[in-house]
Design an enzyme around this catalytic site. Structure first.
Site, mmCIF file in Angstrom:
data_model
loop_
_atom_site.group_PDB
_atom_site.id
_atom_site.type_symbol
_atom_site.label_atom_id
_atom_site.label_comp_id
_atom_site.label_asym_id
_atom_site.label_seq_id
_atom_site.Cartn_x
_atom_site.Cartn_y
_atom_site.Cartn_z
ATOM 1 N N CYS A 115 0.753 -1.107 -0.216
ATOM 2 C CA CYS A 115 -0.074 -0.021 -0.089
ATOM 3 C C CYS A 115 0.715 1.137 0.024
ATOM 4 O O CYS A 115 0.750 2.211 -0.834
ATOM 5 C CB CYS A 115 -0.955 -0.007 1.212
ATOM 6 N N HIS A 129 -2.696 1.182 6.808
ATOM 7 C CA HIS A 129 -3.073 0.972 5.260
ATOM 8 C C HIS A 129 -3.273 2.509 4.770
ATOM 9 O O HIS A 129 -3.697 3.491 5.535
ATOM 10 C CB HIS A 129 -4.341 0.189 4.942
ATOM 11 N N ASN A 180 -5.581 1.845 -4.222
ATOM 12 C CA ASN A 180 -4.585 1.378 -3.260
ATOM 13 C C ASN A 180 -4.216 -0.042 -3.592
ATOM 14 O O ASN A 180 -4.613 -0.758 -4.556
ATOM 15 C CB ASN A 180 -5.655 1.164 -1.977
#
Length: 344
Positions: free
Chosen positions: A252, A305, A317
């Site tokens: 990520c 994240h 993402n």
């Protein structure tokens, strides 16, 4: 309702009078399906397009059906880019060796291999895939798995972050337990289909989620569209823990660091450090190009994240589903949303 009622009636006939049912479907299948509304007019609302050009790696037995598949795709609002995926699905389902080439009879509540006309199988199968694709908002991997599992998998997966192998396994186990079966569906169906396809497959549709050009407005001092287009070329790529470049793949924060850097924005390496580095903003101030952060997705630092906001409540993402477009404020990510920030 007429189509369902007729399909159920034939399904009952098939179960109890199999030879008669086969004869009916073999000789009158097309007439039955037209009358019941299965072979009907094209969709008024085409499925969202979320796939680039690709190539099917299939046998000559499947390739011979390409014109029919292309015609059905056009009829049901699918772009020509979906034809190779549909051929790959046919390769997985039958290899082109069975009359029900798309194994689509069960989608209209008939027994397995009940359709005896390949043209009917293609029409029914492509129509069903187009319906699944719409419900999945263009997510190709979710659509493929739902073609195998049924449409119930769509809502199940979306509540848990979208398509992933983990969600496929969990859903299969749940349904097998409910039905008292040893197993339910093919948990590896997506991989099995994509081995016959050469090209990138987006995990989530990008339709209606394109960022708008800001170029300095709203506090950003970079070209948002460039950052987005840089990231978007990796849609469909697998998530790679620790990956931070095209050569290695992306996790990520690696996806954020690499692609913002191509527009002159330097970010630290991890999601937590990136959160620490950006200017914090309220979620009501979010603009395409801003970053969204999430907590509690695994044991570790507070922020675990990160994604780039692209408008309409969505982000690009890299997650366990691969590089994809996902909802920020609903479903799995909505439950873990932490904060927003603006890089500069």
């Amino acid at each position: 309702m007429a189509a369902i009622a007729t399909a159920k009636a034939v399904g009952t006939l098939y179960r109890f009078k199999k030879p008669i049912a086969i004869a009916v479907i073999s000789f009158f299948g097309v007439i039955f399906l037209i009358a019941s509304g299965v072979l009907d007019t094209p969709s008024d609302n085409p499925a969202p397009s979320s796939i680039g050009a690709g190539k099917a790696k299939v046998s000559p037995l499947v390739t011979r059906y390409e014109p029919a598949v292309a015609a059905a795709a056009k009829k049901y609002g699918l772009s020509e880019n979906y034809v190779p995926i549909l051929l790959a699905k046919m390769m997985q389902e039958s290899g082109g060796r069975l009359p029900d080439v798309m194994q689509s009879s069960e989608s209209i509540q008939l027994g397995r291999n009940a359709i005896k006309d390949p043209m009917v199988s293609i029409d029914v199968g492509v129509k069903y895939f187009s319906e699944v694709l719409k419900e999945a908002n263009g997510d190709v991997k979710l659509s493929l798995q739902s073609y195998n599992f049924g449409k119930g998998f769509i809502s199940y997966a979306n509540k848990r972050g979208g398509y992933s192998k983990e969600n496929a396994v969990a859903f299969s186990n749940m349904m097998a337990a409910k039905k008292g079966w040893r197993r339910y569906g093919d948990i590896n169906y997506v991989d099995h289909v994509l081995r016959y396809y050469d090209g990138n497959v987006n995990s989530t549709a990008t339709a209606n989620a394109q960022p708008v050009s800001t170029n300095g407005s709203g506090g950003q001092n970079f070209d948002v569209n460039k950052v987005y287009s840089d990231m978007a070329q990796y849609l469909g790529d697998k998530y790679v823990w620790g990956g931070a470049s095209p050569a290695t793949g992306f996790d990520c924060s690696g996806l954020m660091q690499w692609n913002y850097a191509q527009s002159g924005i330097k970010l630290p390496r991890t999601a937590q450090l990136q959160y620490n580095a950006v200017t914090k903003i309220d979620k009501n101030e979010l603009r395409p190009g801003d970053m969204v952060f999430f907590a509690g997705t695994y044991a570790g630092p507070t922020v675990t994240h990160v994604g780039m906001y692209i408008g309409n409540g969505k982000m690009i993402n890299s997650s366990s589903s691969g590089v994809n477009i996902a909802n920020v404020f609903t479903g799995y990510w909505g439950q873990h949303y932490y904060a927003a920030g603006r890089p500069s």
